[in-house]
Design a protein around this motif. Structure first.
Motif, mmCIF file in Angstrom:
data_model
loop_
_atom_site.group_PDB
_atom_site.id
_atom_site.type_symbol
_atom_site.label_atom_id
_atom_site.label_comp_id
_atom_site.label_asym_id
_atom_site.label_seq_id
_atom_site.Cartn_x
_atom_site.Cartn_y
_atom_site.Cartn_z
ATOM 1 N N ALA A 9 -6.103 21.037 -43.868
ATOM 2 C CA ALA A 9 -6.162 20.531 -45.241
ATOM 3 C C ALA A 9 -5.726 19.067 -45.243
ATOM 4 C CB ALA A 9 -5.330 21.394 -46.169
ATOM 5 N N ASP A 10 -4.697 18.716 -46.042
ATOM 6 C CA ASP A 10 -4.256 17.321 -46.135
ATOM 7 C C ASP A 10 -3.056 17.022 -45.235
ATOM 8 O OD1 ASP A 10 -2.367 18.790 -47.456
ATOM 9 O OD2 ASP A 10 -2.713 17.910 -49.421
ATOM 10 N N LEU A 11 -2.766 17.937 -44.306
ATOM 11 C CA LEU A 11 -1.687 17.747 -43.341
ATOM 12 C C LEU A 11 -2.271 17.219 -42.033
ATOM 13 C CD1 LEU A 11 1.336 18.255 -42.469
ATOM 14 C CD2 LEU A 11 0.538 20.499 -41.676
ATOM 15 N N GLU A 12 -1.722 16.155 -41.497
ATOM 16 C CA GLU A 12 -2.239 15.569 -40.265
ATOM 17 C C GLU A 12 -1.112 15.248 -39.294
ATOM 18 O OE1 GLU A 12 -4.005 11.312 -39.369
ATOM 19 O OE2 GLU A 12 -5.613 12.591 -40.147
ATOM 20 N N MET A 13 -1.315 15.656 -38.039
ATOM 21 C CA MET A 13 -0.380 15.333 -36.960
ATOM 22 C C MET A 13 -1.090 14.397 -36.002
ATOM 23 S SD MET A 13 1.321 17.887 -34.092
ATOM 24 C CE MET A 13 2.793 18.364 -35.027
ATOM 25 N N ASN A 14 -0.552 13.200 -35.824
ATOM 26 C CA ASN A 14 -1.108 12.225 -34.899
ATOM 27 C C ASN A 14 -0.327 12.315 -33.592
ATOM 28 O OD1 ASN A 14 -1.586 9.707 -33.455
ATOM 29 N ND2 ASN A 14 -2.601 9.006 -35.340
ATOM 30 N N LEU A 15 -0.987 12.809 -32.547
ATOM 31 C CA LEU A 15 -0.317 13.046 -31.280
ATOM 32 C C LEU A 15 -0.074 11.760 -30.508
ATOM 33 C CD1 LEU A 15 -2.306 16.227 -30.222
ATOM 34 C CD2 LEU A 15 -0.035 16.137 -31.242
ATOM 35 N N GLN A 16 -0.841 10.714 -30.810
ATOM 36 C CA GLN A 16 -0.644 9.436 -30.135
ATOM 37 C C GLN A 16 0.543 8.676 -30.707
ATOM 38 O OE1 GLN A 16 -4.630 7.554 -30.336
ATOM 39 N NE2 GLN A 16 -4.545 7.524 -28.104
ATOM 40 N N GLY A 55 -11.324 12.393 -22.861
ATOM 41 C CA GLY A 55 -10.955 13.700 -23.391
ATOM 42 C C GLY A 55 -11.707 14.870 -22.801
ATOM 43 N N THR A 56 -12.464 14.626 -21.711
ATOM 44 C CA THR A 56 -13.179 15.710 -21.040
ATOM 45 C C THR A 56 -12.194 16.645 -20.343
ATOM 46 O OG1 THR A 56 -15.104 14.297 -20.658
ATOM 47 C CG2 THR A 56 -14.887 16.222 -19.253
ATOM 48 N N ASP A 57 -12.496 17.942 -20.343
ATOM 49 C CA ASP A 57 -11.626 18.917 -19.691
ATOM 50 C C ASP A 57 -12.075 19.265 -18.273
ATOM 51 O OD1 ASP A 57 -9.693 19.978 -21.939
ATOM 52 O OD2 ASP A 57 -11.657 19.773 -22.858
ATOM 53 N N ASP A 58 -13.382 19.193 -18.025
ATOM 54 C CA ASP A 58 -13.893 19.582 -16.714
ATOM 55 C C ASP A 58 -15.237 18.895 -16.476
ATOM 56 O OD1 ASP A 58 -14.020 20.794 -14.269
ATOM 57 O OD2 ASP A 58 -14.313 22.828 -15.021
ATOM 58 N N ALA A 98 -7.049 16.614 -27.758
ATOM 59 C CA ALA A 98 -7.204 16.085 -29.119
ATOM 60 C C ALA A 98 -6.095 15.094 -29.437
ATOM 61 C CB ALA A 98 -7.186 17.220 -30.133
ATOM 62 N N LYS A 99 -6.436 14.044 -30.176
ATOM 63 C CA LYS A 99 -5.456 13.012 -30.535
ATOM 64 C C LYS A 99 -4.861 13.262 -31.916
ATOM 65 C CE LYS A 99 -7.818 9.608 -27.685
ATOM 66 N NZ LYS A 99 -8.566 8.329 -27.637
ATOM 67 N N LYS A 100 -5.573 14.035 -32.728
ATOM 68 C CA LYS A 100 -5.079 14.369 -34.056
ATOM 69 C C LYS A 100 -5.316 15.843 -34.324
ATOM 70 C CE LYS A 100 -6.000 9.832 -36.152
ATOM 71 N NZ LYS A 100 -6.760 9.116 -37.211
ATOM 72 N N LEU A 101 -4.370 16.479 -35.000
ATOM 73 C CA LEU A 101 -4.514 17.860 -35.434
ATOM 74 C C LEU A 101 -4.326 17.879 -36.936
ATOM 75 C CD1 LEU A 101 -2.300 19.610 -32.720
ATOM 76 C CD2 LEU A 101 -4.789 19.361 -32.696
ATOM 77 N N SER A 102 -5.113 18.683 -37.633
ATOM 78 C CA SER A 102 -5.003 18.673 -39.089
ATOM 79 C C SER A 102 -5.300 20.034 -39.689
ATOM 80 C CB SER A 102 -5.950 17.636 -39.700
ATOM 81 O OG SER A 102 -7.297 17.954 -39.407
ATOM 82 N N LEU A 147 -14.973 13.008 -31.047
ATOM 83 C CA LEU A 147 -14.492 14.336 -31.426
ATOM 84 C C LEU A 147 -12.979 14.438 -31.231
ATOM 85 C CD1 LEU A 147 -17.331 16.567 -29.935
ATOM 86 C CD2 LEU A 147 -16.884 16.118 -32.351
ATOM 87 N N ARG A 148 -12.474 13.891 -30.140
ATOM 88 C CA ARG A 148 -11.029 13.931 -29.897
ATOM 89 C C ARG A 148 -10.282 13.119 -30.952
ATOM 90 N NH1 ARG A 148 -11.881 18.265 -27.508
ATOM 91 N NH2 ARG A 148 -12.044 18.315 -25.229
ATOM 92 N N ASP A 149 -10.842 11.970 -31.322
ATOM 93 C CA ASP A 149 -10.201 11.145 -32.347
ATOM 94 C C ASP A 149 -10.143 11.869 -33.690
ATOM 95 O OD1 ASP A 149 -9.793 9.097 -30.562
ATOM 96 O OD2 ASP A 149 -11.521 7.913 -31.200
ATOM 97 N N GLN A 150 -11.089 12.770 -33.928
ATOM 98 C CA GLN A 150 -11.120 13.541 -35.173
ATOM 99 C C GLN A 150 -10.213 14.770 -35.111
ATOM 100 O OE1 GLN A 150 -15.238 14.518 -35.912
ATOM 101 N NE2 GLN A 150 -15.881 12.373 -35.939
ATOM 102 N N GLY A 151 -9.652 15.036 -33.931
ATOM 103 C CA GLY A 151 -8.772 16.188 -33.789
ATOM 104 C C GLY A 151 -9.456 17.438 -33.265
ATOM 105 N N ASP A 152 -10.702 17.318 -32.835
ATOM 106 C CA ASP A 152 -11.432 18.477 -32.304
ATOM 107 C C ASP A 152 -10.875 18.812 -30.919
ATOM 108 O OD1 ASP A 152 -13.378 20.202 -31.091
ATOM 109 O OD2 ASP A 152 -14.851 19.521 -32.561
ATOM 110 N N ASP A 153 -10.352 20.031 -30.762
ATOM 111 C CA ASP A 153 -9.758 20.422 -29.481
ATOM 112 C C ASP A 153 -10.611 21.433 -28.728
ATOM 113 O OD1 ASP A 153 -9.347 22.614 -31.097
ATOM 114 O OD2 ASP A 153 -7.251 22.909 -30.550
ATOM 115 N N THR A 154 -11.933 21.468 -29.026
ATOM 116 C CA THR A 154 -12.842 22.344 -28.293
ATOM 117 C C THR A 154 -12.949 21.874 -26.846
ATOM 118 O OG1 THR A 154 -14.149 22.637 -30.309
ATOM 119 C CG2 THR A 154 -15.145 23.357 -28.239
ATOM 120 N N PRO A 155 -12.791 22.764 -25.865
ATOM 121 C CA PRO A 155 -12.913 22.350 -24.467
ATOM 122 C C PRO A 155 -14.285 21.731 -24.189
ATOM 123 C CG PRO A 155 -11.924 24.522 -24.601
ATOM 124 C CD PRO A 155 -12.392 24.183 -25.988
#
Length: 225
Positions: A130-137, A95-98, A124-128, A67-75
């Motif tokens: 539509a077709d815009l993607e930010m790779n945080l790594q 990527g666990t929060d707690d 999250a490692k990626k944020l997106s 999920l983190r690799d897909q950009g999912d930032d849900t706690p």
């Protein structure tokens, strides 16, 4: 009403948790294995994910990492019978929060859920959008496969908007998250937003950066109403 996803293979424990959460006015979707949990997490948006560590078909750490690799930032709150430091470190690296170690009090579970629900995860490692993607790594931004270059301020602005997408961010909140206590004047924000819009939308369709009159800005493939 808060919405959570519980992925737990112990049916008796799951039934107890679901019943208690309903009493606390928390909506709960349920999956008994990691693969089913991954599908639900990909298809729906939840406030918090409750993942058992030892799951059939796909364990909790792998599920969280995917999920983190897909950009999912849900706690993510990991439920586990393990209380070893190495196990917890593995979880945080995934990527666990707690963590909540079994057996636990249901009241504590609810307190943790409410605490986590007030923020999106920073794991999250990626944020997106539509077709815009930010790779945080890799610290890269692309749209339609084309590399986009931003200033440090532009990067921070885009990250805040992506984390909130498709929701709107007020001007005040945007300035506080980007500049902290050293707030700029309103003209500075306008200039940076202009440059961000030029970089993100200048050569592409549809436009993603939208001004919300009287409020702030939003990043969305559809123009906010």
């Amino acid at each position: 009403m808060l919405s959570v996803l519980l992925v737990e293979d112990d049916q008796d424990l799951a039934d107890t948790i679901i019943e208690y959460l309903e009493l606390e006015q928390i909506s709960c979707h349920y999956a008994s294995n990691g693969v089913a949990g991954l599908h639900l997490a990909e298809e729906n948006r939840y406030d918090v994910l409750l993942l058992d560590l030892n799951l059939p078909r796909l364990d909790g750490l792998t599920l969280c990492r995917k999920l983190r690799d897909q950009g999912d930032d849900t706690p993510v709150l990991m439920l586990t019978a393990r209380d070893e430091l190495d196990d917890k470190l593995d979880g945080f690296r995934a990527g666990t929060d707690d963590y909540l170690v079994k057996p636990f009090e249901l009241q504590e579970l609810v307190v943790r859920i409410f605490a986590l629900s007030r923020r999106r995860s920073g794991e999250a490692k990626k944020l997106s959008c539509a077709d815009l993607e930010m790779n945080l790594q890799n610290h890269t931004i692309t749209r339609q496969g084309t590399s986009i270059k931003l200033s440090p301020i532009g990067w921070k602005l885009l990250e805040v908007l992506l984390r909130a997408s498709p929701g709107a961010v007020s001007r005040q909140e945007l300035m506080e998250k980007v500049w902290g206590d050293d707030l700029p004047d309103s003209n500075s924000l306008k200039v940076h937003i202009f440059n961000l819009r030029k970089a993100v939308d200048g050569s592409f369709e549809p436009p993603l950066v939208h001004t919300i009159t009287g409020h702030g800005f939003a990043l969305s493939a559809d123009k906010p109403v």
